[in-house]
Design a protein around this motif. Structure first.
Motif, PDB file in Angstrom:
ATOM      1  N   ALA A  29       0.853  -1.196   0.000  1.00 49.62           N
ATOM      2  CA  ALA A  29       0.000   0.000   0.000  1.00 49.62           C
ATOM      3  C   ALA A  29       0.883   1.238   0.000  1.00 49.62           C
ATOM      4  O   ALA A  29       1.792   1.365   0.816  1.00 49.62           O
ATOM      5  CB  ALA A  29      -0.917  -0.002   1.215  1.00 49.62           C
ATOM      6  N   GLY A  30       0.615   2.121  -0.904  1.00 54.13           N
ATOM      7  CA  GLY A  30       1.333   3.385  -0.947  1.00 54.13           C
ATOM      8  C   GLY A  30       2.512   3.361  -1.890  1.00 54.13           C
ATOM      9  O   GLY A  30       3.053   2.305  -2.215  1.00 54.13           O
ATOM     10  N   PRO A  31       2.900   4.549  -2.339  1.00 55.83           N
ATOM     11  CA  PRO A  31       4.047   4.648  -3.246  1.00 55.83           C
ATOM     12  C   PRO A  31       5.332   4.204  -2.549  1.00 55.83           C
ATOM     13  O   PRO A  31       5.570   4.529  -1.395  1.00 55.83           O
ATOM     14  CB  PRO A  31       4.086   6.139  -3.598  1.00 55.83           C
ATOM     15  N   GLY A  32       6.106   3.417  -3.247  1.00 60.05           N
ATOM     16  CA  GLY A  32       7.380   2.975  -2.682  1.00 60.05           C
ATOM     17  C   GLY A  32       7.284   1.815  -1.716  1.00 60.05           C
ATOM     18  O   GLY A  32       8.264   1.473  -1.065  1.00 60.05           O
ATOM     19  N   ALA A  33       6.117   1.185  -1.612  1.00 57.18           N
ATOM     20  CA  ALA A  33       5.965   0.057  -0.676  1.00 57.18           C
ATOM     21  C   ALA A  33       6.881  -1.102  -1.049  1.00 57.18           C
ATOM     22  O   ALA A  33       7.390  -1.797  -0.168  1.00 57.18           O
ATOM     23  CB  ALA A  33       4.516  -0.401  -0.616  1.00 57.18           C
ATOM     24  N   THR A  34       7.113  -1.300  -2.345  1.00 60.92           N
ATOM     25  CA  THR A  34       7.996  -2.400  -2.743  1.00 60.92           C
ATOM     26  C   THR A  34       9.420  -2.175  -2.251  1.00 60.92           C
ATOM     27  O   THR A  34      10.105  -3.119  -1.885  1.00 60.92           O
ATOM     28  CB  THR A  34       8.000  -2.598  -4.274  1.00 60.92           C
ATOM     29  N   GLU A  35       9.859  -0.913  -2.202  1.00 62.52           N
ATOM     30  CA  GLU A  35      11.202  -0.611  -1.708  1.00 62.52           C
ATOM     31  C   GLU A  35      11.295  -0.790  -0.192  1.00 62.52           C
ATOM     32  O   GLU A  35      12.378  -0.977   0.350  1.00 62.52           O
ATOM     33  CB  GLU A  35      11.613   0.817  -2.095  1.00 62.52           C
ATOM     34  N   ALA A  36      10.155  -0.710   0.491  1.00 62.25           N
ATOM     35  CA  ALA A  36      10.153  -0.867   1.944  1.00 62.25           C
ATOM     36  C   ALA A  36      10.443  -2.307   2.360  1.00 62.25           C
ATOM     37  O   ALA A  36      10.939  -2.543   3.464  1.00 62.25           O
ATOM     38  CB  ALA A  36       8.820  -0.411   2.533  1.00 62.25           C
TER      39      ALA A  36
END
Length: 104
Positions: free
Chosen positions: A30-37
């Motif tokens: 959920a949210g922009p950049g979640a994959t990087e998290a």
């Protein structure tokens, strides 16, 4: 179990939902950049656009239930099943999960 990764301008948050559901396993982004998290928090990594690997250690940490013998038995059974289906990494330290997007 659902590893829920929420990312916003204020930072990111990773939680484990349905920790007692040993029959389903996914990652909700959920949210922009979640994959990087995922890697930033030591949770896991993307395999492809539809799947990720999540570390076994991260699931244990997020569940916070290591002292719970019943939970450990259920999780161990889940890992055995995942291994029988080829859903663990070669070294057994990561579990393959489908990615799902959170509803807007």
């Amino acid at each position: 179990m659902i590893v829920c990764v929420q990312n916003s301008t204020d930072g990111s948050d990773v939680t484990l939902l349905d920790a007692d559901d040993f029959h389903h396993f996914s990652v909700r982004l959920a949210g922009p950049g979640a994959t990087e998290a995922l890697p930033a928090h030591g949770i896991g990594r993307l395999i492809n656009p539809a799947e990720a690997f999540v570390t076994v250690a991260a699931v244990r940490r997020l569940a916070g239930r290591d002292a719970d013998a019943s939970w450990n038995e259920g999780f161990a059974a889940m890992l055995r099943y995942a291994q029988s289906r080829g859903w663990l990494s070669d070294d057994g330290s990561e579990i393959r999960a489908h990615l799902e997007s959170a509803a807007p």
